[in-house]
Design an enzyme around this catalytic site. Structure first.
Site, PDB file in Angstrom:
ATOM      1  N   SER A 186     109.265 -12.527  83.152  1.00  0.00           N
ATOM      2  CA  SER A 186     108.935 -13.073  81.836  1.00  0.00           C
ATOM      3  C   SER A 186     108.494 -11.920  80.959  1.00  0.00           C
ATOM      4  CB  SER A 186     107.802 -14.100  81.968  1.00  0.00           C
ATOM      5  OG  SER A 186     107.249 -14.431  80.719  1.00  0.00           O
ATOM      6  N   TYR A 216      99.074 -16.003  85.262  1.00  0.00           N
ATOM      7  CA  TYR A 216     100.530 -16.097  85.174  1.00  0.00           C
ATOM      8  C   TYR A 216     101.136 -14.728  84.894  1.00  0.00           C
ATOM      9  CZ  TYR A 216     105.148 -17.507  83.501  1.00  0.00           C
ATOM     10  OH  TYR A 216     106.499 -17.635  83.316  1.00  0.00           O
TER      11      TYR A 216
END
Length: 256
Positions: free
Chosen positions: A137, A150
């Site tokens: 990501s 995350y």
């Protein structure tokens, strides 16, 4: 599509990026094995497609993953592509988020990748062909307030995949690490159910198909990093050369 093999394995195949990836591969004629704990979601993925095969697997369980990979090979044949899409995405301040949640982020997002890589890649490298795709990501490149757990898991995904690539770059296996901005999938709903950082609201989320198209282009061109979306690559260079600017911008946006 850059895929020319016969058998693909998609983790997180019961929803989101995994579901879209699996259906595209199956519609192109591949036999697609799904790994997920979401049985209903995998059934939705397989709907109308006779060449999609669900396997209930917790990717954070090393023994279960290795056993399931052996089963896929025995039942479908050698695995020609892996798409590591299994992930969770709860957000929160690090000192307010339960430690067990943060460790679960690492166990699934990063540990799942390790388990699949060690189960599948040795045979790919031995054969001298195959595709290995990881979903990191932009959060793995640019850490942000309120999503440290995350971000850390996705940074680990990127570092691990990059090292895999360089350790096996002459093996014939193609590696891509996708680093998209927010994508419109059910995974994003997990973030919305916790807290959504202001900076993530700046641009509309990408469609999963946009991410997959960029990955296919990278495979065809031999490029390792896939950074789909307008301006995504700018964020990569900003993080590299102007990290303090990005942190100051984040503090201003979040108000602390």
């Amino acid at each position: 599509m850059a895929f020319t093999g016969k058998v693909a394995l998609v983790t997180g195949g019961g929803s989101g990026m995994g579901q879209t990836t699996a259906r595209i591969l199956a519609q192109a004629g591949a036999k697609v094995a799904l790994f997920d704990v979401n049985e209903a979601g995998m059934a939705d993925t397989a709907a109308g497609l006779e060449n999609v095969y669900p396997y209930v697997v917790d990717v954070s369980d090393t023994e279960a993953v290795h056993a399931a990979v052996d089963q896929v090979v025995a039942e479908l044949g050698p695995i020609d592509r892996v798409a590591n899409a299994a992930a969770i995405m709860p957000f929160g301040k690090l000192l307010e988020q339960d430690a067990k949640v943060q460790l679960k982020l690492m166990a699934i997002n990063f540990g799942g990748l390790v388990n699949v890589a060690t189960a599948v890649l040795p045979e790919m490298v031995k054969r001298g062909n195959g595709d290995f795709i990881s979903f990191s990501s932009m959060s793995g490149i640019i850490p942000g307030l309120l999503m440290g757990g995350y971000c850390s898991s996705k940074s680990a995904v990127q570092t691990y995949t990059e090292t895999l690539y360089h350790e096996n770059r002459d093996s014939g296996v193609r590696f891509v690490c996708a680093c998209p901005p927010p994508v419109a999938t059910p995974l994003w709903k997990q973030a919305e159910d916790t807290i959504v950082p202001e900076l993530t609201k700046a641009a509309p989320a990408l469609a999963p198909e946009e991410v997959i198209a960029d990955i296919e282009q990278c495979l065809e061109k031999g490029e390792f990093l896939s950074m789909p979306g307008k301006g995504t690559s700018i964020g990569y260079y900003m993080r590299r050369f102007f990290p303090n600017y990005l942190w100051n911008y984040a503090h201003k946006a979040e108000g602390f």
